[in-house]
Scaffold this motif. Structure first.
Motif, PDB file in Angstrom:
ATOM      1  N   GLU A 178       0.816  -1.215   0.000  1.00  0.00           N
ATOM      2  CA  GLU A 178       0.000   0.000   0.000  1.00  0.00           C
ATOM      3  C   GLU A 178       0.855   1.272   0.000  1.00  0.00           C
ATOM      4  N   ASN A 179       1.841   1.289   0.910  1.00  0.00           N
ATOM      5  CA  ASN A 179       2.554   2.556   1.115  1.00  0.00           C
ATOM      6  C   ASN A 179       3.725   2.752   0.155  1.00  0.00           C
ATOM      7  N   ASP A 180       4.482   1.680  -0.147  1.00  0.00           N
ATOM      8  CA  ASP A 180       5.654   1.827  -1.011  1.00  0.00           C
ATOM      9  C   ASP A 180       5.288   1.611  -2.479  1.00  0.00           C
ATOM     10  N   CYS A 181       4.400   0.644  -2.730  1.00  0.00           N
ATOM     11  CA  CYS A 181       4.077   0.321  -4.122  1.00  0.00           C
ATOM     12  C   CYS A 181       2.827   1.083  -4.589  1.00  0.00           C
ATOM     13  N   GLY A 182       2.134   1.737  -3.663  1.00  0.00           N
ATOM     14  CA  GLY A 182       0.965   2.530  -4.042  1.00  0.00           C
ATOM     15  C   GLY A 182      -0.200   1.699  -4.576  1.00  0.00           C
ATOM     16  N   VAL A 183      -0.346   0.467  -4.075  1.00  0.00           N
ATOM     17  CA  VAL A 183      -1.466  -0.386  -4.503  1.00  0.00           C
ATOM     18  C   VAL A 183      -2.451  -0.534  -3.337  1.00  0.00           C
ATOM     19  N   PRO A 184      -3.572   0.178  -3.353  1.00  0.00           N
ATOM     20  CA  PRO A 184      -4.529   0.016  -2.249  1.00  0.00           C
ATOM     21  C   PRO A 184      -5.139  -1.382  -2.263  1.00  0.00           C
ATOM     22  N   LEU A 185      -5.298  -1.965  -1.072  1.00  0.00           N
ATOM     23  CA  LEU A 185      -5.835  -3.323  -0.971  1.00  0.00           C
ATOM     24  C   LEU A 185      -7.351  -3.299  -0.889  1.00  0.00           C
ATOM     25  N   GLY A 186      -7.973  -4.360  -1.393  1.00  0.00           N
ATOM     26  CA  GLY A 186      -9.431  -4.515  -1.306  1.00  0.00           C
ATOM     27  C   GLY A 186      -9.790  -5.617  -0.339  1.00  0.00           C
ATOM     28  N   HIS A 187     -10.403  -6.678  -0.847  1.00  0.00           N
ATOM     29  CA  HIS A 187     -10.818  -7.761   0.045  1.00  0.00           C
ATOM     30  C   HIS A 187      -9.877  -8.957  -0.098  1.00  0.00           C
ATOM     31  N   ALA A 188     -10.015  -9.894   0.838  1.00  0.00           N
ATOM     32  CA  ALA A 188      -9.265 -11.152   0.757  1.00  0.00           C
ATOM     33  C   ALA A 188     -10.220 -12.314   0.968  1.00  0.00           C
ATOM     34  N   ASP A 189      -9.958 -13.418   0.281  1.00  0.00           N
ATOM     35  CA  ASP A 189     -10.690 -14.665   0.503  1.00  0.00           C
ATOM     36  C   ASP A 189      -9.805 -15.591   1.310  1.00  0.00           C
ATOM     37  N   LEU A 190     -10.364 -16.124   2.419  1.00  0.00           N
ATOM     38  CA  LEU A 190      -9.599 -16.999   3.299  1.00  0.00           C
ATOM     39  C   LEU A 190     -10.224 -18.384   3.328  1.00  0.00           C
ATOM     40  N   ALA A 191      -9.390 -19.388   3.404  1.00  0.00           N
ATOM     41  CA  ALA A 191      -9.844 -20.755   3.680  1.00  0.00           C
ATOM     42  C   ALA A 191      -9.026 -21.249   4.860  1.00  0.00           C
ATOM     43  N   ILE A 192      -9.708 -21.815   5.857  1.00  0.00           N
ATOM     44  CA  ILE A 192      -9.061 -22.193   7.116  1.00  0.00           C
ATOM     45  C   ILE A 192      -9.279 -23.670   7.374  1.00  0.00           C
ATOM     46  N   ASP A 193      -8.217 -24.402   7.700  1.00  0.00           N
ATOM     47  CA  ASP A 193      -8.387 -25.770   8.173  1.00  0.00           C
ATOM     48  C   ASP A 193      -7.267 -26.129   9.145  1.00  0.00           C
ATOM     49  N   ALA A 194      -7.228 -27.379   9.555  1.00  0.00           N
ATOM     50  CA  ALA A 194      -6.218 -27.830  10.526  1.00  0.00           C
ATOM     51  C   ALA A 194      -5.444 -28.987   9.930  1.00  0.00           C
ATOM     52  N   ILE A 195      -4.123 -28.950  10.054  1.00  0.00           N
ATOM     53  CA  ILE A 195      -3.275 -30.041   9.568  1.00  0.00           C
ATOM     54  C   ILE A 195      -2.228 -30.352  10.644  1.00  0.00           C
ATOM     55  N   LEU A 196      -1.390 -31.353  10.362  1.00  0.00           N
ATOM     56  CA  LEU A 196      -0.280 -31.679  11.254  1.00  0.00           C
ATOM     57  C   LEU A 196       1.011 -31.118  10.667  1.00  0.00           C
ATOM     58  N   ALA A 197       1.941 -30.753  11.535  1.00  0.00           N
ATOM     59  CA  ALA A 197       3.214 -30.196  11.069  1.00  0.00           C
ATOM     60  C   ALA A 197       4.030 -31.258  10.347  1.00  0.00           C
ATOM     61  N   ASP A 198       4.542 -30.931   9.149  1.00  0.00           N
ATOM     62  CA  ASP A 198       5.527 -31.798   8.508  1.00  0.00           C
ATOM     63  C   ASP A 198       6.914 -31.310   8.943  1.00  0.00           C
ATOM     64  N   ALA A 199       7.957 -31.928   8.373  1.00  0.00           N
ATOM     65  CA  ALA A 199       9.319 -31.626   8.850  1.00  0.00           C
ATOM     66  C   ALA A 199       9.678 -30.151   8.640  1.00  0.00           C
ATOM     67  N   GLU A 200       9.293 -29.576   7.501  1.00  0.00           N
ATOM     68  CA  GLU A 200       9.624 -28.176   7.212  1.00  0.00           C
ATOM     69  C   GLU A 200       8.949 -27.233   8.212  1.00  0.00           C
ATOM     70  N   LEU A 201       7.658 -27.485   8.460  1.00  0.00           N
ATOM     71  CA  LEU A 201       6.933 -26.643   9.425  1.00  0.00           C
ATOM     72  C   LEU A 201       7.484 -26.808  10.834  1.00  0.00           C
ATOM     73  N   ALA A 202       7.776 -28.065  11.194  1.00  0.00           N
ATOM     74  CA  ALA A 202       8.285 -28.328  12.541  1.00  0.00           C
ATOM     75  C   ALA A 202       9.576 -27.546  12.776  1.00  0.00           C
ATOM     76  N   LYS A 203      10.436 -27.555  11.783  1.00  0.00           N
ATOM     77  CA  LYS A 203      11.717 -26.848  11.907  1.00  0.00           C
ATOM     78  C   LYS A 203      11.487 -25.335  11.980  1.00  0.00           C
ATOM     79  N   ALA A 204      10.660 -24.816  11.081  1.00  0.00           N
ATOM     80  CA  ALA A 204      10.450 -23.367  11.020  1.00  0.00           C
ATOM     81  C   ALA A 204       9.781 -22.842  12.291  1.00  0.00           C
ATOM     82  N   LEU A 205       8.839 -23.604  12.835  1.00  0.00           N
ATOM     83  CA  LEU A 205       8.040 -23.100  13.950  1.00  0.00           C
ATOM     84  C   LEU A 205       8.510 -23.642  15.306  1.00  0.00           C
TER      85      LEU A 205
END
Lengths: 248, 248
Positions: A178-205
């Motif tokens: 918004e501020n540096d690129c001058g692109v005002p944001l509108g809406h977002a579509d979200l999808a939410i669910d639950a999963i188990l951490a794999d190795a990459e997520l486990a390490k990162a988090l």
């Protein structure tokens, strides 16, 4: 300790003893009887205090651990987890924007920023040709220095190039757009669910493999409706909660 | 099988082979190359097809299983999971109301309806005295005959008594409150996180202990703002997704 008379379990109830104990301990934790990071009484102490077996105590504690209310450190005991960070998602905000209102500090650990060929899903969401070049940014987001989410962001090549000079360590991508690129944001579509951490997520988090993860797929549009920013957000189940208000 | 040239993995890429294979298989599943409940090729067949070790295949499949895209049946192989049921939560709707629009049939298995003393959290949310009597309803909700969520609902004693004669097997509580009890609904506050299934959830939802669960705490208010209906909704991570649209 609590100055009130200790609550009692009801021996001949249809509600199993471990469920009674779990609910009692959960209420105490949520009420703040045990402060975050306090060590809880041992299994045998709890068993004695409530007149139940260690197996019953272990089952109650196991369930509270699954809920993320307590955690165990091998050889040290059981500790009360910190309250979850909470983000209100009734309006579209970046994490830093949302959390700084409640006095939390958000920092980001950059894992990578690369230009990659768009896979089918990313291409479809961003409205670009499959295999055309897009920018991929991976960041671990830390609230008060603790990792709470892994963000994988896809943007057009042009926006990605503009973001190469931006401060992705302390700033939300939304605010940079918004501020540096001058692109005002509108809406977002979200999808939410639950999963188990794999190795990459486990390490990162910094969680175990198979820890609970709240996953969000978020496609953010510019104010003119153009798809702009497609993300996978992976939140630690034990550290984060989304809140929203919906109307009938 | 796919009639296109089979995609290749890139041997000397910074992206590990198992990640490449996982992303390729994920894209094929999401694109519908493998239909739901199709058996996938065996580990050794996949290894041969893509020129990678069985360990690499196993790691890729393990991660797809954590995401809920595939499931394993011991001794029978690996199968593609069905697409998740999706509920749009941008407006407040009961599950049946929301799902019937997309042609899904919702039925409920009643586990219990009891009058219980309100715990502190329930009392606080419903605005009643702690330990005063409230109504607790536990139902497993089935979409197309498969369990997708456990709902634990708390209502005032008076509303609970009116619900005792209602058809809780086929109807949403929201519609019963509005149409039978004449209480128009207003807004609801939701909190969403991810936890692991404990023994009660595993049994109710027919998943393993430690399966990923999306948990919702929902407090629904009457149109006049009075808190009315406090629920814990536990959704199978592998079977359900929440969608919403938020504005900047």
């Amino acid at each position: 300790m609590n100055s009130k008379t200790p609550a009692q379990l009801i021996p001949h109830s249809p509600v199993p003893l471990y469920t009674q104990l779990k609910e009692l301990l959960r209420a105490q934790i949520l009420d703040g009887v045990f402060a975050p990071h306090t060590r809880m009484s041992s299994e045998s102490e709890l068993g004695e205090a409530y007149g139940v077996s260690r197996i019953t105590v272990r089952q109650a504690l196991g369930d509270l651990q699954k809920e993320g209310l307590i955690f165990k450190i091998h050889g040290k005991g059981t500790f009360v987890a910190k309250p979850k960070a909470v983000q209100n998602v009734s309006t579209l905000q970046g994490l830093s924007e949302a959390m700084s209102a409640s006095g939390h500090e958000v920092l980001n650990r950059m894992l990578s920023q690369r230009f990659v060929p768009a896979g089918r899903l990313v291409a479809e969401r961003l409205g670009v040709e499959e295999s055309s070049t897009v920018c991929e940014i991976k960041r671990v987001r830390l609230i008060n220095r603790e990792p709470v989410s892994l963000e994988v962001t896809y943007l057009s090549q042009a926006l990605g190039e503009r973001l190469q000079k931006a401060d992705l360590v302390t700033r939300d991508i939304f605010l940079i757009l918004e501020n540096d690129c001058g692109v005002p944001l509108g809406h977002a579509d979200l999808a939410i669910d639950a999963i188990l951490a794999d190795a990459e997520l486990a390490k990162a988090l910094q969680v175990s493999v198979d820890a609970p993860i709240m996953r969000i797929e978020r496609l953010t549009h510019a104010a003119d409706g153009t798809p702009l920013d497609f993300e996978f957000l992976y939140y630690r189940g034990d550290a984060f909660q989304y809140r929203l208000r919906v109307d009938r």
